[in-house]
Write a protein that holds these residues in place. Structure first.
Motif, PDB file in Angstrom:
ATOM      1  N   HIS A 107      -6.538 -11.256  -8.005  1.00  0.00           N
ATOM      2  CA  HIS A 107      -6.484  -9.931  -8.221  1.00  0.00           C
ATOM      3  C   HIS A 107      -5.048  -9.578  -8.341  1.00  0.00           C
ATOM      4  CE1 HIS A 107      -5.050  -9.037  -4.026  1.00  0.00           C
ATOM      5  NE2 HIS A 107      -6.211  -9.576  -3.692  1.00  0.00           N
ATOM      6  N   ARG A 108      -4.895  -8.540  -9.068  1.00  0.00           N
ATOM      7  CA  ARG A 108      -3.419  -8.129  -9.307  1.00  0.00           C
ATOM      8  C   ARG A 108      -2.963  -7.698  -7.862  1.00  0.00           C
ATOM      9  NH1 ARG A 108      -4.094  -3.197 -13.305  1.00  0.00           N
ATOM     10  NH2 ARG A 108      -5.790  -2.895 -11.721  1.00  0.00           N
ATOM     11  N   GLY A 109      -1.426  -7.748  -7.906  1.00  0.00           N
ATOM     12  CA  GLY A 109      -0.782  -7.224  -6.715  1.00  0.00           C
ATOM     13  C   GLY A 109      -0.438  -5.632  -6.680  1.00  0.00           C
ATOM     14  N   ARG A 110      -0.104  -4.962  -5.576  1.00  0.00           N
ATOM     15  CA  ARG A 110      -0.025  -3.398  -5.583  1.00  0.00           C
ATOM     16  C   ARG A 110       1.148  -3.073  -4.859  1.00  0.00           C
ATOM     17  NH1 ARG A 110      -1.680   0.650  -1.790  1.00  0.00           N
ATOM     18  NH2 ARG A 110      -2.386   2.420  -2.713  1.00  0.00           N
ATOM     19  N   VAL A 111       1.937  -2.180  -5.527  1.00  0.00           N
ATOM     20  CA  VAL A 111       3.204  -1.798  -5.010  1.00  0.00           C
ATOM     21  C   VAL A 111       3.264  -0.162  -5.031  1.00  0.00           C
ATOM     22  CG1 VAL A 111       5.837  -1.807  -5.139  1.00  0.00           C
ATOM     23  CG2 VAL A 111       4.372  -3.956  -5.760  1.00  0.00           C
ATOM     24  N   GLU A 112       3.552   0.370  -3.840  1.00  0.00           N
ATOM     25  CA  GLU A 112       3.614   1.883  -3.841  1.00  0.00           C
ATOM     26  C   GLU A 112       5.157   2.288  -3.988  1.00  0.00           C
ATOM     27  OE1 GLU A 112       1.360   4.171  -0.968  1.00  0.00           O
ATOM     28  OE2 GLU A 112      -0.159   2.726  -0.681  1.00  0.00           O
ATOM     29  N   LEU A 113       5.423   3.113  -4.936  1.00  0.00           N
ATOM     30  CA  LEU A 113       6.796   3.370  -5.207  1.00  0.00           C
ATOM     31  C   LEU A 113       7.202   4.688  -4.984  1.00  0.00           C
ATOM     32  CD1 LEU A 113       7.483   1.503  -8.432  1.00  0.00           C
ATOM     33  CD2 LEU A 113       8.096   0.581  -6.172  1.00  0.00           C
ATOM     34  N   LEU A 114       8.256   5.139  -4.459  1.00  0.00           N
ATOM     35  CA  LEU A 114       8.520   6.600  -4.336  1.00  0.00           C
ATOM     36  C   LEU A 114       9.915   6.917  -5.168  1.00  0.00           C
ATOM     37  CD1 LEU A 114       8.193   9.292  -3.079  1.00  0.00           C
ATOM     38  CD2 LEU A 114       9.708   8.762  -1.209  1.00  0.00           C
ATOM     39  N   VAL A 115       9.708   7.518  -6.048  1.00  0.00           N
ATOM     40  CA  VAL A 115      10.847   8.094  -7.137  1.00  0.00           C
ATOM     41  C   VAL A 115      11.258   9.421  -6.334  1.00  0.00           C
ATOM     42  CG1 VAL A 115      11.620   8.576  -9.051  1.00  0.00           C
ATOM     43  CG2 VAL A 115      10.176   6.769  -8.875  1.00  0.00           C
ATOM     44  N   THR A 116      12.358   9.750  -6.153  1.00  0.00           N
ATOM     45  CA  THR A 116      12.831  11.029  -5.847  1.00  0.00           C
ATOM     46  C   THR A 116      14.003  11.633  -6.925  1.00  0.00           C
ATOM     47  OG1 THR A 116      12.670  10.729  -3.432  1.00  0.00           O
ATOM     48  CG2 THR A 116      14.153  12.502  -4.233  1.00  0.00           C
ATOM     49  N   MET A 127       9.337  14.856  -5.747  1.00  0.00           N
ATOM     50  CA  MET A 127       8.956  13.267  -5.304  1.00  0.00           C
ATOM     51  C   MET A 127       7.840  12.904  -6.086  1.00  0.00           C
ATOM     52  SD  MET A 127      10.474  15.030  -2.889  1.00  0.00           S
ATOM     53  CE  MET A 127       9.355  15.941  -1.690  1.00  0.00           C
ATOM     54  N   LEU A 128       7.991  11.706  -6.419  1.00  0.00           N
ATOM     55  CA  LEU A 128       6.720  10.977  -7.313  1.00  0.00           C
ATOM     56  C   LEU A 128       6.301   9.601  -6.743  1.00  0.00           C
ATOM     57  CD1 LEU A 128       8.738  11.069 -10.789  1.00  0.00           C
ATOM     58  CD2 LEU A 128       7.143  12.847  -9.895  1.00  0.00           C
ATOM     59  N   SER A 129       5.074   9.889  -6.281  1.00  0.00           N
ATOM     60  CA  SER A 129       4.410   8.521  -5.670  1.00  0.00           C
ATOM     61  C   SER A 129       3.723   7.898  -6.744  1.00  0.00           C
ATOM     62  CB  SER A 129       3.462   9.111  -4.372  1.00  0.00           C
ATOM     63  OG  SER A 129       4.098   9.789  -3.352  1.00  0.00           O
ATOM     64  N   ILE A 130       4.171   6.474  -7.045  1.00  0.00           N
ATOM     65  CA  ILE A 130       3.498   5.710  -7.966  1.00  0.00           C
ATOM     66  C   ILE A 130       2.768   4.620  -7.453  1.00  0.00           C
ATOM     67  CG2 ILE A 130       4.169   4.368  -9.976  1.00  0.00           C
ATOM     68  CD1 ILE A 130       6.585   6.438 -10.183  1.00  0.00           C
ATOM     69  N   ASP A 131       1.681   4.459  -8.026  1.00  0.00           N
ATOM     70  CA  ASP A 131       0.683   3.116  -7.844  1.00  0.00           C
ATOM     71  C   ASP A 131       1.265   2.023  -8.800  1.00  0.00           C
ATOM     72  OD1 ASP A 131      -1.395   1.275  -7.802  1.00  0.00           O
ATOM     73  OD2 ASP A 131      -2.771   2.461  -6.930  1.00  0.00           O
TER      74      ASP A 131
END
Length: 444
Positions: free
Chosen positions: A211-220, A287-291
Motif C-alpha cells: 500500500h502507499r505510505g501516509r504523511v500528515e503535514l501541517l502548513v502554517t 493552518m492547513l492539515s494535509i494528507d
C-alpha cells in the motif's frame, strides 16, 4: 518451491477447521462485543490471551505497552512467522446510522453482503458491529489458526518453525506506535524475532502485497492581526493561504508520480483552521492539515520539500507571504500508561508476487482449492513497519472486506472466516517449510 501440503494434510486442516468453526465465530462475536477504542484495549487483550491459552498456545504474554503475543512452537526448527492484528477500533459514530444493529452487539444473522470482487450481493451469514471488518473477525481467525497449528502438532503432524500471533495497541491513530514498540523493544528483550508477517487487515480472501505510505503535514501561513472593522491594517493569513492552496491542487497534485501496482501518489487538504479565530480579528495564522499519500521512492522529506519549494516561489513573488511546513506529530499513551511522541509518517511498501514468501502462500491456498487473487490496500497498515521499514516479507490475507471498514455497515462473512482459518494455517505450514530464500529482504 517445496510442496508440503499433500491431500492427507489438507484433509487434516479442513477437518480441524470444521471442528473449530463454531467456537471461532462465537469468539469473534465476543471480540466485537468488547469495546476497545484506541487506548482502551485492556479488556479485549484479556479476552484474546485467555482464548490463546485455551487453544493450546505454548506461551502467551503482554508487554509493558499492552501489546500481546502468543507462540505455538513447532516440533522442528524453522522460521517464525508473525500473524498480526491490531486490537483497537474507531468510534462507532452516530448509532442511528447502524440500521438497527448495535455497534457492540456482535449480532450473527443472515444478511446481504458483497462477494469477493464486489460484483454480486449474496445472502450469507455475517457478524455485525464496530470492528467486525477492522479487524476483530480477522483477529479471531488468526488466533484460531494458531490453535489449529497446535492441534495438528498434537496429532503428530511435523510442524517447522514457530507461529507467532501479535495483537498490537493503537494502530488506528496511524503512527505504528504499538507495532514499533513490539518489534524494536519487546521481541528483542524476549530473545524473539520474526522472519515474515501476515496482516489480518481486510483483503476479501485475496493476497495483498502493499500500500502507499501516509504523511500528515501541517502548513502554517502567517499574517498580521488587525481589528475586523479595519482589515486594511492587517495581513489576512487566510487570504495569503489561497494561492498556496491553489498550487497544491492545480500544480502539485497532477505532477505527483504513479506506481504501477499501488496507484498515484496523492495530496488532500482536509482541515483548515485559523487563529486567533475571533470574528472581530483578522487572523494572523492559517493552518492547513494535509494528507499526503506516498509511493516507493518518496519519503516524508520528499513531501515536505515539494511544499517548501512552492512556499519559496510564493514568497519571492509576494514580500508579505510567509509560511512553513512540518510533519505533524502526536503523543500517544497506551492503556498501560506508556507514552510516545511520534511523527505521523508511515512508509510505503510492496512485495513482488514472485517473492518466495508470496509464492509459498499462493501454493498453500491453491492446495486447499482456493482461487488466488492479488490486491493492494487503499489505506495504510502496520505493515509499513514490517516491510516498509524493516523490509521483511509481508502479505495481507483476511476474510474481512475493505469497503465495510469504519462504516455503520461494519460486518464480516462467516463463510469467509472459515476459508481464511484454513488458509492461514496452510500459509504457515507451507511458508515455514521453505528455504531461506523465501525470507529474503524485500526490495522495490
Amino acid at each position: 518451491m517445496k510442496e508440503i501440503l499433500d491431500s492427507a494434510l489438507v484433509d487434516k486442516i479442513k477437518g480441524l477447521g470444521e471442528e473449530m468453526f463454531d467456537d471461532m465465530v462465537a469468539f469473534a462475536q465476543k471480540l466485537v462485543q468488547t469495546p476497545s477504542i484506541s487506548g482502551t484495549e485492556f479488556d479485549l487483550s484479556e479476552l484474546a490471551m485467555l482464548e490463546m491459552k485455551k487453544l493450546g498456545y505454548d506461551e502467551v504474554f503482554r508487554d509493558d505497552q499492552g501489546n500481546i503475543v502468543g507462540l505455538v512452537r513447532g516440533s522442528e526448527p524453522g522460521p517464525t512467522i508473525m500473524y498480526n492484528s491490531h486490537m483497537d477500533h474507531v468510534s462507532p459514530g452516530d448509532v442511528s446510522n447502524w440500521q438497527g444493529y448495535d455497534p457492540y452487539g456482535g449480532t450473527l444473522d443472515i444478511c446481504e453482503a458483497d462477494n469477493q470482487d464486489k460484483t454480486l450481493k449474496e445472502q450469507t451469514q455475517c457478524i455485525h458491529g464496530r470492528g467486525a471488518s477492522d479487524v476483530k473477525c480477522g483477529e479471531a481467525v488468526q488466533i484460531y489458526a494458531g490453535g489449529l497449528i497446535a492441534g495438528l502438532r498434537g496429532q503428530g503432524v511435523p510442524v517447522k518453525g514457530n507461529f507467532m500471533f501479535t495483537g498490537v495497541v493503537q494502530e488506528e491513530p496511524a503512527e505504528m506506535v504499538g507495532m514499533v514498540h513490539l518489534v524494536d523493544k519487546t521481541l528483542p528483550a524476549r530473545g524473539l524475532d520474526y522472519d515474515a508477517m501476515v496482516s489480518s487487515e481486510a483483503t476479501s480472501l485475496k493476497l495483498y502485497c502493499g500500500h502507499r505510505g501516509r504523511v500528515e503535514l501541517l502548513v502554517t501561513v502567517y499574517g498580521r492581526t488587525s481589528h475586523g472593522s479595519a482589515p486594511w491594517l492587517g495581513i489576512n493569513a487566510i487570504y495569503k493561504a489561497i494561492p498556496l492552496i491553489q498550487k497544491l491542487k492545480d500544480e502539485l497534485y497532477p505532477s505527483l508520480p504513479k506506481d504501477e501496482e499501488l496507484g498515484q501518489a496523492s495530496i488532500s487538504l482536509n482541515i483548515i483552521e485559523c487563529s486567533p479565530g475571533a470574528l472581530s480579528i483578522v487572523p494572523d495564522r492559517c493552518m492547513l492539515s494535509i494528507d499526503r499519500r506516498t509511493i516507493p521512492g518518496e519519503t516524508a522529506e520528499t513531501a515536505v520539500r515539494q511544499i517548501k519549494d512552492i512556499i519559496a516561489g510564493l514568497a519571492a513573488a509576494d514580500p508579505e507571504f510567509r509560511a512553513d511546513v512540518v510533519v505533524k506529530s502526536a503523543v500517544e499513551t497506551s492503556y498501560t500508561g506508556m507514552s510516545y511522541h511520534v511523527a505521523k509518517d508511515m512508509a510505503p511498501w510492496k512485495i513482488s508476487t514472485e517473492h518466495g514468501f508470496v509464492q509459498a502462500s499462493q501454493a498453500a491456498l491453491e492446495a486447499l482449492g482456493q482461487t488466488v487473487k492479488y490486491g493492494y490496500w487503499d489505506f495504510g497498515t502496520d505493515a509499513s513497519k514490517t516491510c516498509g521499514i524493516d523490509r521483511k516479507p509481508t502479505i495481507g490475507y483476511s476474510p474481512m472486506q475493505e469497503q465495510y471498514a469504519h462504516t455503520p455497515y461494519d460486518k464480516c462473512r462467516t463463510d469467509y472466516m472459515k476459508t481464511a482459518l484454513e488458509g492461514n494455517a496452510a500459509i504457515f505450514l507451507s511458508a515455514a517449510a521453505q528455504e531461506k530464500e523465501a525470507y529474503q529482504k524485500v526490495t522495490w
